[in-house]
Design an enzyme around this catalytic site. Sequence first.
Site, PDB file in Angstrom:
ATOM      1  N   GLU A 126      -4.084  -5.967  18.411  1.00  0.00           N
ATOM      2  CA  GLU A 126      -3.014  -4.998  18.185  1.00  0.00           C
ATOM      3  C   GLU A 126      -3.548  -3.618  18.151  1.00  0.00           C
ATOM      4  OE1 GLU A 126      -0.218  -5.559  15.107  1.00  0.00           O
ATOM      5  OE2 GLU A 126       0.815  -3.713  15.721  1.00  0.00           O
TER       6      GLU A 126
ATOM      7  N   THR B 102      10.968   2.100  29.843  1.00  0.00           N
ATOM      8  CA  THR B 102      10.276   0.988  30.178  1.00  0.00           C
ATOM      9  C   THR B 102       9.203   1.429  31.324  1.00  0.00           C
ATOM     10  OG1 THR B 102      11.130  -0.715  28.988  1.00  0.00           O
ATOM     11  CG2 THR B 102       9.770  -1.388  30.514  1.00  0.00           C
TER      12      THR B 102
ATOM     13  N   GLY C  18       3.994  -5.632  15.309  1.00  0.00           N
ATOM     14  CA  GLY C  18       3.183  -6.485  14.452  1.00  0.00           C
ATOM     15  C   GLY C  18       3.659  -7.906  14.565  1.00  0.00           C
TER      16      GLY C  18
ATOM     17  N   GLU D 180      -3.558   5.387 -18.091  1.00  0.00           N
ATOM     18  CA  GLU D 180      -3.289   6.191 -16.568  1.00  0.00           C
ATOM     19  C   GLU D 180      -2.283   7.206 -16.979  1.00  0.00           C
ATOM     20  OE1 GLU D 180      -2.155   3.343 -13.895  1.00  0.00           O
ATOM     21  OE2 GLU D 180      -1.858   4.758 -12.455  1.00  0.00           O
TER      22      GLU D 180
ATOM     23  N   TYR E 148       4.348   6.072   0.989  1.00  0.00           N
ATOM     24  CA  TYR E 148       5.546   6.882   1.803  1.00  0.00           C
ATOM     25  C   TYR E 148       5.208   7.042   3.310  1.00  0.00           C
ATOM     26  CZ  TYR E 148       8.260   7.853  -2.486  1.00  0.00           C
ATOM     27  OH  TYR E 148       9.110   7.938  -3.716  1.00  0.00           O
TER      28      TYR E 148
ATOM     29  N   CYS F  81       0.875  -6.610 -11.712  1.00  0.00           N
ATOM     30  CA  CYS F  81      -0.061  -5.458 -11.918  1.00  0.00           C
ATOM     31  C   CYS F  81       0.590  -4.487 -12.752  1.00  0.00           C
ATOM     32  CB  CYS F  81      -0.666  -5.068 -10.339  1.00  0.00           C
ATOM     33  SG  CYS F  81      -2.268  -4.099 -10.640  1.00  0.00           S
ATOM     34  N   LEU F  82       0.717  -3.363 -11.950  1.00  0.00           N
ATOM     35  CA  LEU F  82       1.695  -2.133 -12.907  1.00  0.00           C
ATOM     36  C   LEU F  82       3.016  -2.830 -13.821  1.00  0.00           C
ATOM     37  CD1 LEU F  82       2.226   0.826 -13.591  1.00  0.00           C
ATOM     38  CD2 LEU F  82       3.673   1.006 -11.706  1.00  0.00           C
TER      39      LEU F  82
ATOM     40  N   SER G 197       7.549   4.044  18.071  1.00  0.00           N
ATOM     41  CA  SER G 197       7.037   3.253  17.185  1.00  0.00           C
ATOM     42  C   SER G 197       8.135   2.484  16.507  1.00  0.00           C
ATOM     43  CB  SER G 197       6.190   3.917  16.568  1.00  0.00           C
ATOM     44  OG  SER G 197       6.939   5.018  15.588  1.00  0.00           O
ATOM     45  N   SER G 198       7.735   1.531  15.626  1.00  0.00           N
ATOM     46  CA  SER G 198       8.633   0.656  14.762  1.00  0.00           C
ATOM     47  C   SER G 198       9.443  -0.062  15.616  1.00  0.00           C
ATOM     48  CB  SER G 198       9.903   1.414  14.051  1.00  0.00           C
ATOM     49  OG  SER G 198       9.010   2.216  13.244  1.00  0.00           O
TER      50      SER G 198
ATOM     51  N   GLU H  56       1.825 -11.834  -4.367  1.00  0.00           N
ATOM     52  CA  GLU H  56       2.373 -11.453  -3.014  1.00  0.00           C
ATOM     53  C   GLU H  56       1.915 -11.672  -1.711  1.00  0.00           C
ATOM     54  OE1 GLU H  56       1.908  -9.441  -5.084  1.00  0.00           O
ATOM     55  OE2 GLU H  56       1.622  -7.244  -4.348  1.00  0.00           O
TER      56      GLU H  56
ATOM     57  N   HIS I  90      -2.145  -9.804  -7.653  1.00  0.00           N
ATOM     58  CA  HIS I  90      -0.931  -9.641  -6.511  1.00  0.00           C
ATOM     59  C   HIS I  90      -0.675 -10.905  -5.765  1.00  0.00           C
ATOM     60  CE1 HIS I  90      -0.443  -5.311  -6.725  1.00  0.00           C
ATOM     61  NE2 HIS I  90      -1.827  -5.151  -7.301  1.00  0.00           N
TER      62      HIS I  90
HETATM   63  N1  GLN Z   1      -2.239   1.818 -11.338  1.00  0.00           N
HETATM   64  C1  GLN Z   1      -2.409   0.555 -12.204  1.00  0.00           C
HETATM   65  C2  GLN Z   1      -4.082   0.525 -12.054  1.00  0.00           C
HETATM   66  O1  GLN Z   1      -4.598   1.223 -11.175  1.00  0.00           O
HETATM   67  C3  GLN Z   1      -2.001  -0.508 -11.491  1.00  0.00           C
HETATM   68  C4  GLN Z   1      -2.327  -0.714  -9.866  1.00  0.00           C
HETATM   69  C5  GLN Z   1      -1.449  -1.755  -9.214  1.00  0.00           C
HETATM   70  O2  GLN Z   1      -0.328  -1.905  -9.720  1.00  0.00           O
HETATM   71  N2  GLN Z   1      -1.881  -2.207  -8.101  1.00  0.00           N
HETATM   72  O3  GLN Z   1      -4.335  -0.285 -12.810  1.00  0.00           O
END
Ligand code: GLN
Length: 540
Positions: free
Chosen positions: A140, A190, A18, A404, A54, A380-381, A13-14, A508, A506
Amino acid sequence: MKKCIFISGGVCSSLGKGIAASSLGALLECRGLAVCMIKCDPYINVDAGTMSPYQHGEVYVTDDGAETDLDLGNYARFTHSPLSHANSITTGQVYASVIGKERRGDYLGRCVQVIPHITDEIKERILAPLKEDTDIVIVEIGGTVGDIESIPFFEAARQLIHDFGRHNALSVHLTLVPEVAGKELKTKPTQHSVKMMQELGIQPDILICRAPIMLDSDTRRKIANFTNVDVEAVFTSYNVDSTIYALPLIFYEQKLDQIVLKKLCVESRHADLLSWKTVNERFNARKGSVTVGVIGKYMELRDSYQSVFEALFHAGLEVGVDVDLLRINSTSLEEQKPEALLEQVDGILIPGGFGQRGIEGMIIAAAWAREHAIPYFGICLGMHIMVIEWARHILGWNDANSTEFNTNTTHPVISLLEEQVNIENYGGTMRLGRSESIATEKTHIAHAYKTAHIFERHRHRYEFSNQYQHIMKESGLICSAFTPDGALVEAIELPHNPWAVGVQFHPEFKSKPMSAAPLFRDFIAAIKNNTQEKAIPFAP
Ligand code: GLN
């Protein structure tokens, strides 16, 4: 007639399956074809939402709120394929659906089996996201050929290749050609990998060989001879030291897209490579560098924040600087003096994350950014951290926290919606997927998007606690975006800082190499300005 391309991998893999699939999709789009990208993941999880970063890297979120494999992020960055929950197929989904049908009696008492019921379900799901105007679907298959769990996917692919017909479907197989002692390239892995494909009834039409260097013609001929693949259809994905966005051009030079079209009997057409050439020109034209400290929890694994790192890179392309990343595990800031790590950074980014570990280290980093007035970007966080830091150090509420991390805090400045009063119309579960935020005039966020109407994706449970809005604003914190009904705070900004923005969504996920996400672009631009200003010698 729609065309279908299956991308599989062998040996290990890797290998960049993708990225290879995405690059091929990009090239076909350059030739004016509409592609639809699909990822099949043979794991039994229903989606990536519950998987540890992870284990599986980043969870990529689509507009419709599907929590998917990170390869969908690659598809989004390289192509314009529509992407929704339907573009991510897992064994978990397939079995859940088949078992559901069985329980409802849909199979009319027949014995339900892997073939045909599981394979039919996979086939249906592969065809489901195809739109009227889709020309080519690129599927894929995750993992490698020979994995026990991927067998039903290969069987479905075999059947679909047969159903589509010889001139309408292709198998592209990615394999490893390693260099062993004395710089000799070895083709045996291969050969074995293609043999495994053949045992499953699939003859690869195209091989993409992952090798340290470009394969010479003798090696290509040898591979072709042993695998029944035309020599002109043996390509190299060699190690690129510039950027992954060079890959579409590298494949173009080798005529990958031409051979694909020839084999699929699609008439040759002009390839407009301007956008990919521009990306690569911008890469080479970058001048100077800035260092961004990314402070998170899953730093050992690059994949965990893949879209964030890519978006920083895109911003560097647009602003014209090389963005060096200092990846800092937030727990290390709890163990040593922050100077050791943070003195080297020109800006700080705290990305999304879940759970208590490392939170105090992130608060130390946010305090550092505020006290040293260096640009800060909280996602977010990272926005939650910004609010907690402000509450503790500006308002003096020493135990301020998110519920949290501490349900007993006397100042729950971030909390679940159901813990908040006067909030209606928002469910108690995760806010997922695309929604609108309205930016307040004359803020960094309004400047970045050049409009008040922002559409980004969410993935979180906890929110800015409205009961503190008034006092936070009074103390100087800026609330710079809200939900359209004004009920929830979607973004905050710090005063007295060149650029410190925290967002609940988000950005990104929507960043592309040719058009960086606006907030990432402005974050890097602010860092560049800030470091240049600092570099100007002080004149009394
Ligand atoms: N843990 C936070 C929440 O559930 C932030 C989640 C995140 O950063 N995507 O709201």
